[in-house]
Design an enzyme around this catalytic site. Structure first.
Site, PDB file in Angstrom:
ATOM      1  N   GLU A 236      32.873  37.320  47.588  1.00  0.00           N
ATOM      2  CA  GLU A 236      31.534  36.731  47.517  1.00  0.00           C
ATOM      3  C   GLU A 236      30.625  37.280  48.614  1.00  0.00           C
ATOM      4  O   GLU A 236      29.407  37.311  48.470  1.00  0.00           O
ATOM      5  CB  GLU A 236      31.630  35.209  47.641  1.00  0.00           C
TER       6      GLU A 236
ATOM      7  N   ASP B  34      32.693  29.638  35.612  1.00  0.00           N
ATOM      8  CA  ASP B  34      33.464  29.056  34.515  1.00  0.00           C
ATOM      9  C   ASP B  34      32.961  27.644  34.276  1.00  0.00           C
ATOM     10  O   ASP B  34      32.075  27.159  34.989  1.00  0.00           O
ATOM     11  CB  ASP B  34      34.965  29.048  34.843  1.00  0.00           C
TER      12      ASP B  34
END
Length: 253
Positions: free
Chosen positions: A13, A217
């Site tokens: 990230e 998700d």
């Protein structure tokens, strides 16, 4: 000069952000590497917090005590909970709650003991600026991700949402868990494992905080199977583009 703190939980990230800070210097504190440098004309400290609320709180405290950051932004991925929140969308927190905090019957469920609150609000101005930057980035998603990535991850017309993000020391990845969270906290748009802890630390110190999360998700049985690839090819690039856009427009203090 004001110092901006940037935190992510996973190396993937943070990788794209560090790629835009060629002059950074590494300072190791509390077992963590803090990258100190300049980005878009601002003094920036970036760090990998590690996963979970305790690790994130430790990292945030070092950011504030050792590096004296004047504003702190957490960026990375999260699972979607809100019915209109889809994979590839971005959620900018208006506030954060620890979904696994429960000191009842001494205190109401979700309320942090002795604070008299469950919700820790993000800084309104900071969040509005980041939401605007996110909107501009997502409108040009193909430019930042490439057409092949959009097609492979089936990212059509990604949207920016503003609202509640919930945090807890549990990776939510089943229909049952997701449904239980939606019933307990129906306003929640996304779930992750760090943000509410960092928000509480920033509340204690009176430092502006904001959280920007890319939905990887739906936090259910159909959760994306190639999580790390999504982080590298989508979430990390979104984080770099959003933060770069925001800093480019932010007036140095």
């Amino acid at each position: 000069m004001a110092v901006i703190g940037i935190m992510s939980a996973l190396h993937e990230e943070l990788a794209a952000v560090l790629g835009d800070m060629p002059d950074e210097q590494r300072v190791r504190v509390a077992g963590r590497d803090f990258w100190v440098g300049q980005w878009q004309g601002h003094a920036v400290v970036a760090v990998l917090s590690r996963i979970g609320k305790v690790a994130a709180a430790t990292t945030a405290t070092v950011m504030l005590e050792r590096f004296g950051v004047d504003a702190l932004v957490f960026t990375g991925a999260a699972g979607g909970l809100g019915k209109d929140v889809r994979v590839g969308d971005v959620v900018v927190a208006s506030g954060l709650v620890q979904h696994d905090m429960d000191a009842s019957p001494l205190f109401p469920r979700h309320e942090v003991p002795l604070y008299g609150r469950a919700l820790f609000e993000s800084d309104a101005t900071l969040s509005a600026q980041l939401a605007e930057a996110a909107q501009q980035v997502l409108q040009a998603a193909e430019l930042h991700l490439g057409p092949d990535t959009l097609t492979q991850f089936q990212l059509a017309s990604p949207q920016v949402h503003r609202g509640l993000i919930v945090s807890g020391d549990r990776f939510v990845a089943t229909n049952a868990e997701s449904q239980a969270l939606c019933e307990a906290l129906p306003e929640a748009l996304a779930v992750e494992m760090e943000g509410a802890a960092v928000a509480q630390v920033c509340f204690d110190y009176g430092v502006p905080f904001a959280a920007v999360r890319t939905i990887s998700d739906r936090a259910d049985d159909a959760a994306h199977t190639d999580f790390n690839r999504f982080i590298r090819e989508v979430a990390s690039r979104y984080s770099r583009a959003i933060l770069s856009q925001w800093l480019a427009k932010r007036q140095p203090a």
